[in-house]
Scaffold this motif. Sequence first.
Motif, short mmCIF file in Angstrom:
data_model
loop_
_atom_site.label_atom_id
_atom_site.label_comp_id
_atom_site.label_asym_id
_atom_site.label_seq_id
_atom_site.Cartn_x
_atom_site.Cartn_y
_atom_site.Cartn_z
N ASP A 106 0.82 -1.21 0.00
CA ASP A 106 0.00 0.00 0.00
C ASP A 106 0.85 1.26 0.00
O ASP A 106 2.08 1.20 -0.08
N PRO B 188 -3.63 3.44 2.57
CA PRO B 188 -3.25 2.22 3.30
C PRO B 188 -4.35 1.17 3.23
O PRO B 188 -5.54 1.51 3.22
N ILE B 189 -3.97 -0.10 3.15
CA ILE B 189 -4.94 -1.20 3.14
C ILE B 189 -4.94 -1.80 4.54
O ILE B 189 -4.13 -2.66 4.86
N VAL B 190 -5.83 -1.31 5.37
CA VAL B 190 -5.80 -1.63 6.80
C VAL B 190 -6.46 -2.97 7.12
O VAL B 190 -5.98 -3.73 7.95
N SER B 191 -7.56 -3.28 6.44
CA SER B 191 -8.33 -4.48 6.75
C SER B 191 -7.52 -5.76 6.50
O SER B 191 -7.07 -6.00 5.38
N ARG C 63 -6.50 -7.49 2.85
CA ARG C 63 -5.10 -7.77 2.53
C ARG C 63 -4.91 -9.24 2.13
O ARG C 63 -4.19 -9.54 1.19
N ASP D 34 4.65 -0.87 4.14
CA ASP D 34 3.69 -1.45 5.09
C ASP D 34 2.99 -0.36 5.89
O ASP D 34 2.97 -0.36 7.13
N TYR E 65 -0.05 0.20 6.43
CA TYR E 65 -1.19 -0.23 7.24
C TYR E 65 -0.79 -0.47 8.69
O TYR E 65 -1.61 -0.35 9.62
N LYS E 66 0.48 -0.81 8.94
CA LYS E 66 0.93 -1.12 10.30
C LYS E 66 0.82 0.09 11.22
O LYS E 66 0.62 -0.04 12.43
N TYR F 226 -1.57 2.27 11.24
CA TYR F 226 -2.96 2.33 11.72
C TYR F 226 -3.25 1.21 12.70
O TYR F 226 -3.99 1.39 13.67
#
Length: 202
Positions: A126, A131-134, A138, A192, A194-195, A197
């Motif tokens: 991402d 960001p790809i949080v879910s 992912r 990374d 998403y990390k 969040y």
Amino acid sequence: MRKKIIKCSLKAIKNKYPNYSEERLDELRYGLEGLYLLITKSIIIFGIAYFLGILGELIVFTVIYNIIRATSFGIHATKSWICLVSSLTIFIGLTYLSTIVSIPIGTRVIVGIIGIFYINKYSPADTKKRPIVSPKRRMVYKTISTIIACVFVVISIITTNDFIANCLLFSLVTQCVMISPLTYKLSGQPFDNYKTYVLNAS
């Protein structure tokens, strides 16, 4: 020109939807900038391909590359000129290269296997803005990207069409570069995302 067009577009949106929040307008601004860059970049790239006589081949390569890009994502250039130069290198350069080289089967197998493992390890990659949080999303993206990579490699091995085999393999290798932590590091962008969040949430 770009700033003027985006400013006028946002002004028209504000007039029509005065209740939109600044956050919503920022999202629209981001989308409009992306759309503007996509249109102008496409005109330049497809124009060059037309004059080089590889327009049809470029369309094929673009479709193939975007299939794997769509689920594994990857880095985006921070400046429009970098985006244009990298896009010209990838789409014009690799399309032309795909028309003139013949890659041995053994090389296709080795590069393909490495590419599959790389895609499985690092996708989806991402960006800070998107960001790809879910965790579920992912995992879905990772699974689909890995399947696509496997299909690319299998077709590149069994096909007798060198151009298609090259397009598949070059697209896979290019996408491996686009999702590589090293590429993010060299461009000064965080990997990374998403990390951040996830840590904040915990």
